[in-house]
Design an enzyme around this catalytic site. Structure first.
Site, short mmCIF file in Angstrom:
data_model
loop_
_atom_site.label_atom_id
_atom_site.label_comp_id
_atom_site.label_asym_id
_atom_site.label_seq_id
_atom_site.Cartn_x
_atom_site.Cartn_y
_atom_site.Cartn_z
N ARG A 99 8.22 -17.59 4.85
CA ARG A 99 8.32 -16.26 4.25
C ARG A 99 8.39 -16.41 2.73
NH1 ARG A 99 13.02 -14.42 3.54
NH2 ARG A 99 13.86 -14.82 5.61
N TYR B 118 -5.23 7.56 -3.91
CA TYR B 118 -5.38 7.16 -2.51
C TYR B 118 -4.23 7.75 -1.66
CZ TYR B 118 -4.86 4.17 1.57
OH TYR B 118 -4.67 3.72 2.85
N ASP C 115 -5.01 0.04 -9.53
CA ASP C 115 -5.49 -0.35 -8.21
C ASP C 115 -6.96 -0.73 -8.38
OD1 ASP C 115 -6.57 -0.38 -5.64
OD2 ASP C 115 -5.21 1.18 -4.91
N LYS D 258 -10.24 -5.00 1.77
CA LYS D 258 -11.56 -4.43 1.51
C LYS D 258 -12.53 -5.50 1.01
CE LYS D 258 -9.50 -0.70 2.80
NZ LYS D 258 -8.26 -0.43 2.17
C1 LIG Z 1 -7.76 2.27 -3.13
C2 LIG Z 1 -6.86 1.78 -2.04
N1 LIG Z 1 -5.67 1.26 -2.35
C3 LIG Z 1 -4.83 0.80 -1.40
C4 LIG Z 1 -5.13 0.87 -0.06
C5 LIG Z 1 -4.15 0.37 0.97
O1 LIG Z 1 -4.52 -0.88 1.46
P1 LIG Z 1 -4.22 -1.41 2.95
O2 LIG Z 1 -4.97 -0.54 3.89
O3 LIG Z 1 -4.69 -2.82 2.90
O4 LIG Z 1 -2.75 -1.29 3.16
C6 LIG Z 1 -6.36 1.41 0.32
C7 LIG Z 1 -6.73 1.50 1.73
O5 LIG Z 1 -7.69 2.13 2.10
C8 LIG Z 1 -7.25 1.87 -0.71
O6 LIG Z 1 -8.44 2.41 -0.39
#
Ligand SMILES: Cc1ncc(COP(=O)(O)O)c(C=O)c1O
Length: 391
Positions: free
Chosen positions: A46, A99, A171, A196
């Site tokens: 961890r 998001y 982000d 992604k």
């Molecule tokens: C722009 C963006 N940030 C953060 C996230 C969250 O990521 P995760 O689904 O890996 O938790 C997403 C998920 O779709 C996203 O599109």
């Protein structure tokens, strides 16, 4: 060293004990100690794990900074940032179409913090300047945003935020470090949904937080261990593998997105296309300046009924209806009822997330096939008698 070379060589020498080109997956929870507290740098997975450490080193290198912590999901990564930096009654500035998961974290998970969350059109510097106050702790940016691909001037916003003592979190999920190096634009912290493009094959969930300054990073690293939302070694290894082809993949994703954007923009059944690569996109000039490519994502508003939209997204041959993005296989989604459903309908309307908005994540299939698939669906809207299935 160029990006593509770094993705193969940086922070990933052959395994010193065997010469293996690819480092093993250290699938272990714990480590033998020579005497109490004396170990080879690892004591419990961890806290640290060699496969995870290697991934963190590679990601840090690709974003051009010294510090990275990976998490079990993008939202776990975001949670660590918010937990580390927000205190009760702080103010946070977010993009209008932030998001949905970030919105939910701020409004529900941190509800007890009584935060002032200010949604702002971050494409307008005057609006950002007005929204930032002396109590603003974080300015949270996505650029391009999910799902409308709005582009914000990160360097200018970072200057505004820093002048008021706020930290800038970006982000970078949509742009990836191939197309946008946020730290050179002034970000203090970068987060990724590694799920992604970085991992790239729709086969795992993972997140990352990166920082340039050790002091900014330290509380994140502490929370990675203290909360323990860490990814499994196998998932870290899969991401290491995915990263080797990151540049190749995102260039193809972007090529397909640009081709599709051109076709959709000229189609009578499409009301509006959101793609920063289109000269008509309001953020095109800023994107040209701060990105080296326009990315692989696009969105559009169909000129049709809710039933048309539902049929269109449900019946594509190559665009599979599903959450997520950035994988080699094309995905399509209806944000209002999927990724952004956690944002109340009234708020969605305010931020321009219409019910006819469709988000496309073109994969790395041949662009001509993807265009053909979409055109077949659009033809169906014009001619309701024809089959929805593209043959
Ligand atoms: C722009 C963006 N940030 C953060 C996230 C969250 O990521 P995760 O689904 O890996 O938790 C997403 C998920 O779709 C996203 O599109």
């Amino acid at each position: 060293m160029h990006f593509a070379t770094r993705a193969i060589h940086a922070s990933q020498p052959s395994d010193p004990s065997t010469g293996a080109l690819i480092a093993p997956i250290y699938q272990t929870s714990t480590y033998e100690q020579e005497s109490p507290g004396v170990n080879l740098g690892f004591d419990y997975s961890r806290t640290n794990n060699p496969t995870r450490a290697r991934l963190e080193g590679v990601l840090a290198d690709l974003e051009g900074v010294g510090h990275c912590a990976v998490f079990a999901s993008g939202l776990a990564a975001e949670h660590a940032v918010l937990q580390a930096y927000l205190r009760p009654r702080d103010e946070v500035v977010v993009p209008l179409d932030v998001y949905g998961g970030t919105y939910r974290l701020l409004h529900r998970v941190f509800a007890a913090f009584d935060l002032t969350i200010t949604p702002v059109d971050t494409t307008r510097l005057d609006a950002v300047a007005e929204a930032i106050t002396d109590r603003t702790r974080l300015v949270w940016l996505e650029s391009p945003t999910n799902p409308r691909l709005l582009v914000s001037d990160i360097a200018a916003i970072a200057a505004l935020a820093h002048a008021r003592g706020a930290l800038v979190v970006v982000d970078n999920t949509f742009a990836t470090p191939v197309f946008q190096q946020r730290f050179t634009l002034g970000a203090d912290i970068v987060v990724h949904s590694v799920t992604k493009y970085l991992a790239g094959h729709s086969d795992l969930i993972q997140g990352a937080v990166l920082a340039r300054d050790a002091a900014v990073f330290e509380p994140i690293k502490f929370l990675q261990n203290a909360i323990g939302a860490v990814p499994a070694p196998l998932d870290c290894w899969l991401t290491l593998r995915g990263l080797k082809t990151l540049e190749l993949r995102v260039l193809r994703h972007a090529e397909n997105a640009a081709r599709i954007a051109d076709v959709l923009a000229a189609h009578p059944r499409v009301r509006r296309v959101y793609y920063p690569g289109l000269a008509s996109h309001p953020g095109h000039d800023v994107a040209r300046r701060q990105m080296s490519g326009f990315g692989g994502m696009l969105a559009c508003e169909l000129d049709g009924s809710v039933d048309d939209v539902t049929a269109f997204v449900s019946n594509r041959r190559y665009f599979t209806l599903g959450e997520s993005l950035g994988g080699v296989r094309s995905l399509i989604c209806h944000p209002a009822r999927m990724t952004h459903a956690s944002i109340p309908a009234q708020q969605r309307a305010v931020v321009g997330l219409s019910d006819s908005l469709i988000r496309l994540s073109p994969g790395i299939e041949h662009g001509a096939d993807l265009v053909e698939d979409l055109l077949a669906g659009l033809a169906q809207i014009e001619n309701p008698d024809r089959s929805f299935i593209c043959v």
